[in-house]
Design a protein around this motif. Structure first.
Motif: not given
Length: 265
Positions: A1-5, A185-186, A190-192, A247-249
């Protein structure tokens, strides 16, 4: 669970506890118990004479005051109980659950605040460390790529193996991008960027292999475009890591047109 969750879970639990406290066990059963107690007191055998005296003093018929109902009785009984120092609104004893919750809510709120503050501080520190490591890996990779590129403009010497230092710098940069992709994870970028880095021929084992008719100048121009596009994406990730409260959309969006792989042809 992330920080917001995790923060949302804390808020929900605290909100539910507060709602139960203020709308459930925290609401008194009303004034009926206190009214009944006053009525029993005034109509008791020991107090009937005093009730009659109170009615007489107030100009009320003692017979009307002794009926146990109506405004005359209420007025005389109120005066009698007040004179006897009996509270008219006796507090309903708190239930054990309410008492425990009253003591627990400040503790839970304080613990939640401490947890959120500590978690946020840890997240901010981790983000800054990741940004510093990624920036340094990117800088070192660009330096080794350009050192390798200078071989193209020297005397021809057949096949030129790519220096292991450059490949190690590439792998280190890819590792940093993969770490960020796991910890954030969201974020898709970085993965691309990692895939783009590892798939680009001009930045890997085949960078010194020239196609027929290819010139060092043309190849260097293509490589610089590939390197510039990759570096721009990495700078975006670094900037996002240094501002963890946003948020970094862009980190979650689709691939930008500028991220297309540069062809060696």
């Amino acid at each position: 669970m992330g920080f917001a969750g995790r923060l949302a879970a804390v808020v929900v639990v605290a909100g539910a506890a507060a709602l139960w406290y203020f709308t459930g066990s925290g609401v008194s059963a009303g004034t009926a118990p206190a009214d009944d107690a006053a009525k029993v007191y005034c109509l008791s055998a020991d107090q009937r004479a005093r009730l009659s005296d109170a009615a007489t003093a107030l100009g009320i018929s003692p017979a009307a005051a002794s009926t146990g109902q109506g405004p005359d009785f209420t007025r005389a009984c109120d005066a009698l109980t007040a004179a006897a120092r009996i509270p008219q609104q006796q507090a309903v004893p708190s239930s054990p659950a309410k008492t425990a919750l009253t003591a627990l809510i400040p503790l839970v709120a304080g613990a939640a605040l401490t947890w959120v503050t500590g978690f946020w501080r840890d997240e901010r520190t981790q983000s800054r460390l990741l940004a510093d490591a990624l920036r340094e890996a990117s800088r070192n990779f660009r330096k080794t790529v350009r050192a390798e590129q200078r071989k193209w403009f020297g005397p021809p010497s057949g096949r030129r193996p790519v220096d292991v230092e450059m490949l190690a710098a590439r792998d280190e940069l890819a590792g940093q991008l993969r770490k960020i992709a796991i910890l954030r994870a969201g974020w898709r970028m970085p993965g691309r960027l990692k895939d783009r880095l590892m798939d680009e021929p001009l930045l890997g084992e085949e960078m010194n292999t020239f196609a027929p008719g290819d010139t060092p100048e043309a190849r260097a121009e293509k490589q610089e475009r590939a390197l510039k596009g990759l570096s721009a994406g990495i700078d975006d990730v670094v900037g996002a890591l240094e501002q963890p409260w946003r948020w970094h959309r862009a980190m979650r969006g689709t691939t930008r047109p500028s991220e297309a792989k540069v062809s060696t042809q």
